[in-house]
Design an enzyme around this catalytic site. Sequence first.
Site, PDB file in Angstrom:
ATOM      1  N   SER A 238       0.849  -1.187   0.000  1.00 14.45           N
ATOM      2  CA  SER A 238       0.000   0.000   0.000  1.00 14.45           C
ATOM      3  C   SER A 238       0.885   1.237   0.000  1.00 14.45           C
ATOM      4  O   SER A 238       2.112   1.146   0.047  1.00 14.45           O
ATOM      5  CB  SER A 238      -0.906  -0.001   1.227  1.00 14.45           C
ATOM      6  N   LYS A 239       0.240   2.378  -0.043  1.00  9.67           N
ATOM      7  CA  LYS A 239       0.926   3.672  -0.037  1.00  9.67           C
ATOM      8  C   LYS A 239       1.978   3.775   1.068  1.00  9.67           C
ATOM      9  O   LYS A 239       2.998   4.441   0.904  1.00  9.67           O
ATOM     10  CB  LYS A 239      -0.093   4.802   0.149  1.00  9.67           C
TER      11      LYS A 239
END
Length: 464
Positions: A238-239
């Site tokens: 994820s980010k």
Amino acid sequence: MSTIVTRFAPSPTGYLHIGGARTAIFNWLLARHLGGKFLLRIEDTDLVRSNADMTQSILDAMEWLGLSHDGEITYQSKRFDIYNEYIDKLLASGNAYWCSCTPEEVEAMREEARAKGLKPKYSGRCREAGLGPGPGRVVRLKAPVTGATVVDDMVKGSVSVDNAELDDMVLRRTDGSPTYNLAVVVDDATMGVTHIIRGDDHLNNTPRQILIYKALGFPLPKFGHVPMILGPDKKKLSKRHGATAVMEYETEGFLPEAMLNGLVRLGWASGDQEIFSREELVRLFSTENLGSSAAVFDKAKLLWLNAHYIKESPASRLAVLVNAFLERKGYPPQDLEYLAKVVPLLQPRAQTVAEMAEKTECFVTRTDDLVYDMAAVKKFFTDEVRGHLEAVRGILEGLAAFDQASMEQAVHAYIEEKGIKFKLLAQPVRVAITGGTASPGLFETMEVMGRRRVLARIDRALAL
Ligand code: GLU
């Protein structure tokens, strides 16, 4: 053998991210390896969340990665008539029915099933009611209630689901729009798709889609569900782990071939080989080597691959890229021939093109704009050194040829004559011509910069 057809079917609700790009690469490679077709379908039925800019950004990212598709792009938003045609066929063949249950009623049925410890699902109340169309009504698939649906998966092996667990899923909503599973099946079948590789977040949908294939009498494609991608901490990528959009890597200065190579290794292997050219991938790719355990995305490895491809790239190509990076920083377009001489000085150690551009700045900036590391100026430009710098400037000015060998010879003759160490001069000269203390080899740097620039910079440094 009939030709195989693969596809990539992104929803344009966001940028092309690492996982999506990997899916696209696998499908592209399978098609190219087997001499088949690779189709592109934009799944833009969610008219609110989809937008044309996102579609364009996905196309740009695919182009950057070199994933060329065959034929026209299919847009789901333009195919509602086709979906409805197939829903009508299912109604006519008795494989689908109209249902008048409200969302609240369906929720109550689910609740009831849950209370009995069963899988929450629609009860099938309207299955045999023989209803026709009407406001507030949906069309549902008349799914088999006994037996099992088996996904013969290229990656996961055989995955079986009891039909009793599957809903009579909605095919057409009350507003007349088709549901996702219906549209995907109609598209894949009518586009002639034979092989579908996608993320295993879609594995839940696959048995449902198989039921629709069967109800429509379409032959089943081969499915392959690849495991998700994890960050180095083994949690879903994820980010938090850094950039997830493919084009952010372009901005960071990654080469597309490094990206392609890095992404393909997330779940595919050929022995313990790490570096694959595009041609090699096309030659070697096979679904048999798709791994069934989650792959870990490792930025350090991607940087390592990028450094490798930077070393392998022709200087002329990197010069164009460095120029583009410099332009993004506000520099005017540079002389590409000059940049192509700077590039080889940086290639051996650079991990990204962005880093190369940063190190190229001192080569292209106007002498008057060169920013000096004032701490270094203070440290190195003692009165004694200033005297030597002036002398060296004179030597450089008088050289017949301004090349590495001549400079090196002349400067060494000077330090021998004065009985000083090269060290005393090397850093001050470097600071004078580049503004800082880190640069490629001093004489190479001076040769590439050229006499005029080098002398002007020494002059400016002496005046500081
Ligand atoms: N549009 C779906 C997605 O972006 C892909 C569907 C599929 O591959 O079947 O996740």
